[in-house]
Scaffold this active site. Sequence first.
Site, PDB file in Angstrom:
ATOM      1  N   HIS A  33       3.128  -6.757   4.589  1.00  0.00           N
ATOM      2  CA  HIS A  33       1.725  -6.416   4.847  1.00  0.00           C
ATOM      3  C   HIS A  33       1.359  -6.757   6.278  1.00  0.00           C
ATOM      4  CE1 HIS A  33       0.284  -5.731   0.650  1.00  0.00           C
ATOM      5  NE2 HIS A  33       1.385  -6.433   0.372  1.00  0.00           N
ATOM      6  N   GLU A  86       2.146 -11.400   5.664  1.00  0.00           N
ATOM      7  CA  GLU A  86       1.142 -10.740   6.510  1.00  0.00           C
ATOM      8  C   GLU A  86       1.629 -10.921   7.944  1.00  0.00           C
ATOM      9  OE1 GLU A  86      -1.434  -9.083   5.433  1.00  0.00           O
ATOM     10  OE2 GLU A  86      -1.854  -9.801   3.408  1.00  0.00           O
ATOM     11  N   HIS A 140       0.843  -1.210   0.000  1.00  0.00           N
ATOM     12  CA  HIS A 140       0.000   0.000   0.000  1.00  0.00           C
ATOM     13  C   HIS A 140       0.878   1.261   0.000  1.00  0.00           C
ATOM     14  CE1 HIS A 140      -2.924  -3.120   0.811  1.00  0.00           C
ATOM     15  NE2 HIS A 140      -2.155  -3.499   1.807  1.00  0.00           N
ATOM     16  N   GLU A 161      -2.026   0.233   8.066  1.00  0.00           N
ATOM     17  CA  GLU A 161      -1.155  -0.809   7.516  1.00  0.00           C
ATOM     18  C   GLU A 161      -0.037  -0.177   6.685  1.00  0.00           C
ATOM     19  OE1 GLU A 161      -3.116  -3.573   4.924  1.00  0.00           O
ATOM     20  OE2 GLU A 161      -1.245  -4.630   4.469  1.00  0.00           O
TER      21      GLU A 161
HETATM   22 ZN    ZN Z   1      -1.847  -5.305   2.768  1.00  0.00          ZN
END
Ligand code: ZN
Length: 265
Positions: free
Chosen positions: A147, A229, A55, A92
């Site tokens: 992430h 993640e 992102h 995030e």
């Molecule tokens: Zn993400």
Amino acid sequence: MPFTLPLALTACAAKAPQSSRTADAKPTATAATTASAARPSLPLAGRTVVVDPGHNPGNFRHTKEINKKVDIGTNRKECDTTGTSTNAGYTEAAFTLDVSHRLRDLLEKRGAKVVLVHDADRPYGPCIDERARIGNTAGADAVVSVHADGSAVGNRGFHVILPARVRGGGADTAKIVEPSRTLGGKLADAFARATGSRPANYLGGGTGLDVRDDLGGLNLSTVPKVFLECGNMRDPKDAALLTDPAWRQKAAQGIADGIGAYLEG
Ligand code: ZN
């Protein structure tokens, strides 16, 4: 907008295939004792690692641009997404950038050339197809996309997302599936060790590994690449870890160790 859907779970990735090389951590230690004490060990010299902070903090202000679809070979998908955040509003995108900076510093100390896919130096994005291209163009030895997940309360732990075998349009992951699985396995082991976190309890069957065929950043990669993640931002216990700078340093350490284990064989 949460980043992932717990799609197709596969039980295939529990054991990252080992290469035929035998245990080889010793030569470095031996060399270190005989080399000049002043000379730093640079085990990753000559290697290129691309670090992809998931992102972008600016994506929230550019929803029109990031919602534009791009070609991921097998499909068309949004250029990028905003990512998730903790309930208290730690995003995030801020998390991924912070961990990526820490990771870059650790890898550079080991001699690697590190390329950041972005450094919040652009208003939004890059789009997922460009993220993949940056790794490809750099000729990266390994790419890790950082992430954190946005899942239900009680869903805890980390997982690594591996590329599925896909072919279509500009996507063909045949050559990267196996090395990416090896990279992902090393990453999961090292991340668990460094952080004390456990593999996700909500997908991957407790392996900390998932395989997906719907991520442009993986489908379009021609070099070994995985997503990590690091935890679930929407779970208060995981959020307490993700918002702690000391924990983020451990996370970066775990990722650097996993990349090191992969590249050093
Ligand atoms: Zn993400």
